[in-house]
Design an enzyme around this catalytic site. Structure first.
Site, PDB file in Angstrom:
ATOM      1  N   ARG A  96      -9.797  -0.639   7.079  1.00  0.00           N
ATOM      2  CA  ARG A  96     -10.805   0.816   6.197  1.00  0.00           C
ATOM      3  C   ARG A  96     -11.060   1.825   7.161  1.00  0.00           C
ATOM      4  O   ARG A  96     -12.232   2.076   7.331  1.00  0.00           O
ATOM      5  CB  ARG A  96     -11.897  -0.349   5.856  1.00  0.00           C
ATOM      6  CG  ARG A  96     -12.502   0.559   4.712  1.00  0.00           C
ATOM      7  CD  ARG A  96     -13.632  -0.038   3.951  1.00  0.00           C
ATOM      8  NE  ARG A  96     -13.969   0.463   2.808  1.00  0.00           N
ATOM      9  CZ  ARG A  96     -14.382   0.019   1.718  1.00  0.00           C
ATOM     10  NH1 ARG A  96     -14.392  -1.234   1.503  1.00  0.00           N
ATOM     11  NH2 ARG A  96     -14.811   1.002   0.761  1.00  0.00           N
ATOM     12  N   CYS A  97     -10.208   2.223   7.894  1.00  0.00           N
ATOM     13  CA  CYS A  97     -10.386   3.805   8.355  1.00  0.00           C
ATOM     14  C   CYS A  97      -8.977   4.602   8.557  1.00  0.00           C
ATOM     15  O   CYS A  97      -8.006   3.731   8.552  1.00  0.00           O
ATOM     16  CB  CYS A  97     -11.059   3.405  10.070  1.00  0.00           C
ATOM     17  SG  CYS A  97      -9.749   2.580  11.014  1.00  0.00           S
TER      18      CYS A  97
ATOM     19  N   GLN B 123       0.999  -1.230  -0.074  1.00  0.00           N
ATOM     20  CA  GLN B 123      -0.035  -0.080  -0.053  1.00  0.00           C
ATOM     21  C   GLN B 123       0.883   1.242   0.022  1.00  0.00           C
ATOM     22  O   GLN B 123       0.414   2.309  -0.132  1.00  0.00           O
ATOM     23  CB  GLN B 123      -0.824  -0.108   0.905  1.00  0.00           C
ATOM     24  CG  GLN B 123      -2.075  -1.024   1.172  1.00  0.00           C
ATOM     25  CD  GLN B 123      -3.028  -1.057   2.165  1.00  0.00           C
ATOM     26  OE1 GLN B 123      -3.348  -1.950   2.889  1.00  0.00           O
ATOM     27  NE2 GLN B 123      -3.788   0.216   2.607  1.00  0.00           N
TER      28      GLN B 123
ATOM     29  N   GLU C 141     -13.220   5.155   3.632  1.00  0.00           N
ATOM     30  CA  GLU C 141     -13.352   4.734   4.877  1.00  0.00           C
ATOM     31  C   GLU C 141     -14.457   5.202   5.690  1.00  0.00           C
ATOM     32  O   GLU C 141     -14.945   4.571   6.653  1.00  0.00           O
ATOM     33  CB  GLU C 141     -12.011   4.831   5.652  1.00  0.00           C
ATOM     34  CG  GLU C 141     -10.996   4.158   4.578  1.00  0.00           C
ATOM     35  CD  GLU C 141      -9.459   4.646   5.034  1.00  0.00           C
ATOM     36  OE1 GLU C 141      -8.775   3.786   5.122  1.00  0.00           O
ATOM     37  OE2 GLU C 141      -9.234   5.836   5.821  1.00  0.00           O
TER      38      GLU C 141
END
Ligand SMILES: Cc1cc2nc3c(=O)[nH]c(=O)nc-3n(C[C@H](O)[C@H](O)[C@H](O)COP(=O)(O)OP(=O)(O)OC[C@H]3O[C@@H](n4cnc5c(N)ncnc54)[C@H](O)[C@@H]3O)c2cc1C
Lengths: 805, 284
Positions: free
Chosen positions: A383-384, A236, A759
């Site tokens: 996902r945040c 990532q 997110e």
């Protein structure tokens, strides 16, 4: 000039710029199975790596016998810590300032820990050889509970013995990592002491896992002739991986090329640096051949980064009328055997200090204690943005608990405590400056759309019918209002391993008026190739369809910090806009020259520069691009290129209002989601269709986490649910229809006002689903019960409340 | 999740299968749809040096409805159970059950024979076959024999079938009356938290006969004679349902797992059975 005549409107539509629901350009290859993922890479002579992993959660490694494995035909090497030690690669630094064993150095600290790395001619032989490596263990007492760990005599990290100070300050105990404090403790305690009402609640945000469809993996290829190392991987943050690889291996950075090809989801799982990468690199250097390592599903769930595992105790103070006067939050954070959280360096608990939420809370205090246990390391932002799901879950539960204590409607309680529109930019008690928001408008719109009052009436009727014995289902209305903090972040306070968290974009306009732009981020499914082209289309007047977006190759893309924490649009998207503006500035000079007027006499008009007041005299961006390459323009260099490195002045603060309506079968514990309404405000909307897709995905993962997805350990430290039979990954069958909606409150400091959205739905969704379950039982005296709300836990709640006759 | 090496065979007839089983003994195993066996091989929980694929054996295929008797070949897939019109008309409980097994992809591959032979308490066909009083035909070196489904399952993954026998087919009388297969699961593709198979016939407003079997609530499927007896002669009113549930609870023996603790499973078993009986009675 600015009115949209039909002709201008048509030119604007042709660009497919901001606001266009342009189809995702990536999908043609993904939907035809033509993506190119790490595991698709095949190279001549490529070897395969596989790990021998510890079956024990805590044990001394007495001996490792490789003989039988090495004797197997096709096995090239078996690496252990002893082999890596001379290179000083048996341990590696973590993003959190700790270090982590690459291969077990004398002991193991969690089940699934890497003990030896087998390298073989094919994947099957590697797996066979793993079984032949004989490891002798001596079991040690296992600590899976952070509170016990803090009391225990058992020293988990013997390598840190005697170190009373860690990278984030003093350590209180040999299994303690750090204490991170924010806010004013004394003032907060004073408020608590004198408040009308104080409620305290403890909650556990269970350990779970991002579980991307594609697991983590890499191919390392050392070319011994030219001394260059190429590393393809599921990264990532490819540029950071290059820097770290260079620092660790001593190979000069220009001799390392890191490539992130297509990535099948990340959700934070692919931010960290894992032993598999180091071992593959070493194996390739040793053998001179490419080495592939791809973990399987069980390895992914057991060993690469988990998320959450926060034990949170809150105290919230308020007046009798419900005006919140103070907030106190104490967290015990289970980090596992090594502190490998992926947070900006100065934030060992991420942005947990956004836990005052969307509310105007005058004083607050937060303390987070990080603790070692015999569980896998990680602690990524699934996902945040960094620990924001934990923060938002915490405050949205505290609000519900306070509403129960005050016997108030929790929608109203939220309304009277929201930060008001005119208070922005708003300084929070825990140190953030919220950029913009209009919470009341969003809240009112949401409640009106779902007919909130009607729902409450229906719920009351259901409770009455239940009490009369006419139904065995209850109805829950889940509310949540969240404020995310994304777009990390300003270099002055955000860095990862010392790299400032700016991002970048470089654009080249080709002579015929098409373009390529490269960015420091990397899409894992977010659709960057689609949206970034749209930002540029609007900025430089070239159709999005004529702009190629490239990311993920460190030899070609400008340096950037990668994609996670919803930072791509806020940071790299801003860099794209700024680079676009540089292009436009030069284009203006070229246009003025071509039109034989002064620079100030031309102005930009969708896809061209026109002479002010004489719209029939213009040069299109296509004309200008051509001229940039084929004309000698006095005072200007040929070509049309720009690069921008963007250091954001602040984070962005997307927000949203969610409502979930759920029916719960009290006898079986089965929840049925009847309705889910999600209003998101992510500022300027670049591609509404992609936003909707992101919201659906984030809500799906929120449903998973709230209703069943967990990584649980037994007392021996065995992972209880490391397969997809037990680990809940929802399919279309479990997912309800989502209704999406929006308001638009642009970010005042972002060049195009965009805030990021990937997110938000997860952050807001988890408390919304959880609140719906808990709200169903409010009438029967439930104050709080922990997630995940799977069937048996919901049943247990009903049972504890005496609802099973 | 990489299996150990194995040799692969694809015989054309049952004789070929028997010969291979004779030759390799314990080292050989037959594979039907592979959707239980292959995962076990990938986890290396099953080691099968000689894998015998049954896909090419025509004799193991086909559904026949001959007068009062239904016979289903071992290699009939769960997908075929769902889409066979004659079967759906004659014994709709098969379709109702098969639709609750896994997902379409698994059902294209998973077979009736594999589902029964596997002996996994989580499989749905074994309980159903006990409910229907199915007869299982086995073929071994000594010839063929028939075992009642109610006698077939011995313990988890242990059945009456010898290692050198193959399961040929199951047959049962066309069921009469109302039916229901009720299953609670955590998600699609999950095995049952609790499931109940019920067949009921009605004469003069009362239960004439009943058959009840439970899935995944013990190490074998549980055919509960007591539960069925509690219904006979009643109109499935509340008291009868309670008595049936009480009898069933005396026969099951669930264990705690990730689906939940024993108390929860027992409670859900009662609810699921109540719902199954109610639906079957409505259809009777
Ligand atoms: C994700 C997933 C979800 C599932 N969910 C369910 C579910 O909800 N309910 C359910 O019931 N099942 C479920 N299953 C199992 C599925 O139905 C299997 O396919 C079935 O249990 C086995 O059938 P098979 O044809 O695949 O057998 P195989 O896997 O090929 O074989 C299973 C065993 O039976 C033996 N065997 C097979 N055929 C014969 C034969 N003719 N003679 C002798 N021995 C034989 C094999 O040697 C092996 O030991 C699920 C499977 C998966 C992968």
């Amino acid at each position: 000039m600015n009115d949209l005549t039909p002709e201008r409107e048509e030119r604007s539509a042709n660009l497919k710029g901001l606001g266009c629901s342009r189809k995702r350009v990536e999908d043609a290859r993904f939907t035809q199975g033509k993506g190119n993922y790490v595991d698709d890479l095949k190279m001549p002579g490529m070897l395969h790596g596989d790990f021998v992993r510890s079956p024990y959660a805590h044990a001394r490694v007495v001996s490792v016998n490789k003989d039988a494995a090495l004797a197997l035909d096709g096995v090239v090497a078996v690496l252990t810590a002893e082999d890596l030690a001379p290179l000083n690669l048996h341990w590696m630094p973590t993003l959190a300032g700790d270090k982590q064993m690459v291969l077990a150095d004398g002991k193991v600290l969690f089940q699934g820990q890497e003990v030896a790395f087998v390298v073989a001619r094919d994947r099957y032989v590697a797996a066979d050889a793993v079984e032949l490596v004989e490891v002798e263990y001596e079991e040690l007492p296992v600590l899976t509970d952070p509170f016990e760990s803090l009391k225990s005599d058992v020293v988990l990290r013997e390598d840190l013995a005697g170190q009373t100070t860690g990278p984030h300050g003093p350590r209180k105990h040999h299994n303690h990592i750090f204490t991170w404090e924010q806010g004013d403790e004394t003032a907060t305690n004073q408020v608590m002491d004198s408040a009308d009402v104080v409620v305290e609640e403890s909650m556990y945000y269970h350990r779970t896992h991002p579980c991307p469809l594609e697991t983590c993996g890499c191919v390392a290829s050392m070319d011994k002739v030219n001394g260059k190392l190429t590393l393809w991987g599921t990264f990532q943050a490819p540029h950071v991986v290059r820097t770290v690889a260079s620092m660790l291996s001593g190979i000069e950075e220009h001799n390392i090329r890191v490539i992130s090809p297509d990535i099948g989801g990340g959700f934070g799982n692919k931010v960290g640096v894992y032993p598999g990468y180091i071992c593959s690199i070493v194996a390739s250097i040793v053998t001179g051949q490419p080495v592939k390592w791809v973990e399987d599903r069980m390895e992914n769930l057991m060993a690469t980064a988990f998320a959450r595992d926060y034990w949170m105790t809150g105290k919230i103070a308020a007046t009798k009328e419900g005006k919140i006067t103070g907030l106190h939050c104490q967290v015990t954070a289970d980090h596992g055997g090594f502190d490998a959280c992926a947070d900006p360096t100065k934030f060992p608990a991420g942005f947990m200090n956004i836990c005052t939420g969307s509310y105007d809370i005058p004083v607050a205090y937060l303390a987070v204690d990080g603790v070692y246990t015999n569980k896998a390391p990680g602690g990524v932002s699934y996902r945040c943005s960094f620990r924001v799901t934990e923060a938002v879950y915490f405050i949205e539960r505290m609000i519900e608990v306070l509403a129960i204590e005050l016997d108030m409607d929790s929608a109203e309680l939220r309304r009277i405590n929201f930060i008001r529109k005119e208070q922005f930019p708003y300084q929070s008690a825990l140190g953030w400056e919220y950029d913009s928001g209009d919470y009341h408008t969003a809240w009112d719109k949401a409640l009106k759309t779902v007919d909130y009052d009607g729902l409450r009436k229906e719920q009351a009727e259901r409770v009455a019918a239940f009490k009369r014995g006419e139904t065995r289902t209850l109805m829950g209305i889940g509310l949540s209002f969240f404020t995310e903090i994304v777009g990390a972040g300003p270099v002055k306070n955000c860095d990862i391993l010392g790299m400032g968290m700016f991002d970048s974009c470089e654009i080249r306009i080709h002579p015929t008026g098409s373009a390529i732009a490269r960015l420091g981020t990397i899409s894992q499914g977010q659709g960057h190739a689609t949206t970034f082209a749209q930002i540029l289309a609007s900025e430089i007047g070239i159709p999005a369809d004529s702009i190629t977006i490239e990311e993920g190759d460190t030899d070609t893309a400008p340096y950037g910090l990668g994609t996670y924490g919803s930072r791509s649009t806020p940071v790299a998207g801003a860099a794209a806009a700024m680079a676009g503006r540089k292009i436009r500035a030069k284009a203006q000079m070229i246009a003025a020259y071509l039109l034989e007027v002064h620079d100030d006499d031309v102005e930009f008009d969708v896809d061209r520069f026109v002479v002010k007041g004489v719209p029939e005299r213009f040069k299109t961006m296509k004309d200008i691009a051509y001229a940039a390459y084929n004309q000698a323009i006095p005072g200007l260099e040929p070509g049309l290129e720009a690069v921008s490195y963007y250091d954001p002045p602040n984070m962005t603060y997307p927000f949203g209002a969610y409502v979930c309506v759920m029916d719960i079968d009290v006898d079986t514990g089965v929840p049925d989601i009847r309705r889910f309404y999600a209003l998101d405000d992510c500022g300027t909307r670049i591609n509404p269709m992609i936003i909707e897709g992101q919201v659906h995905g984030g809500l799906t993962e929120a449903l998973a986490v709230a209703l069943g997805q967990e990584i649980a350990y037994d007392k021996m430290g065995n992972v209880k649910n490391a397969t997809l039979m037990d680990f809940f990954l929802p399919t279309a069958w479990e997912v309800p229809n989502f209704e999406t909606d929006h308001t638009v409150t642009p970010s005042p400091h972002h060049p195009i006002g965009a805030k990021g959205v990937g997110e938000s739905p997860h952050v807001g969704g988890v408390p919304c689903f959880s609140n719906a379950v808990q709200d169903a039982f409010r009438a029967f005296g439930l104050r709080h019960t922990n997630m995940p709300h799977d069937h048996w836990r919901i049943w247990q709640t009903a049972n504890d409340l005496g609802l099973h006759e | 999740m990489i299996p150990a090496a194995f040799d692969y065979y694809r015989p054309k007839d049952v004789e070929g299968v028997l010969a291979l089983l004779q030759e390799h003994g314990d080292d050989a195993r037959v594979m039907a749809g592979g959707h239980s066996l292959i995962p076990m091989m990938k986890f290396r929980m099953a080691e099968v040096p000689h894998l015998i694929d049954l896909q090419d054996i025509a004799a193991l295929r086909g559904i026949t409805i001959d007068g009062d008797t239904i016979t289903i070949g071992a290699m009939v897939s769960q997908h075929e159970l769902i889409n066979h019109d004659g079967l759906s008309a004659a014994a709709p409980i098969l379709r109702e059950t098969a639709l609750q097994i896994a997902d379409p992809q698994v059902r294209y591959m998973g077979t009736v024979g594999g589902n029964i032979a596997n002996g996994d308490p989580g499989n749905d066909m074994p309980g159903l076959m006990q409910c229907l009083d199915a007869q299982i035909e086995l073929l071994g070196p000594e010839g063929s024999r028939v075992v009642a489904a109610r006698d077939y399952f011995e313990a988890a993954y242990m059945t009456d079938r010898e290692d050198d026998e193959i399961l040929i087919s199951v047959s049962f009388a066309v069921p009469a009356g109302g039916y229901a297969y009720e299953k609670q699961k955590r998600k699609i593709g999950d095995y049952a938290t609790a499931a109940a198979a019920v067949q009921i016939t009605k004469v003069g407003g009362k239960v004439a006969t009943a058959s009840i079997a439970m899935t995944n609530l013990s190490d074998v499927p549980v055919w509960s004679l007591g539960a069925a007896d509690a219904l006979v002669g009643t109109a499935c009113e509340a008291g009868a349902l309670k008595a049936a549930v009480a009898a069933m609870l005396g026969d099951i023996d669930p264990t705690e797992d990730n689906r939940g603790p024993v108390a929860f499973k027992r409670h859900v078993a009662g609810i699921i059975l109540t719902r199954a009986i109610t639906r079957a009675w409505d259809r009777a």
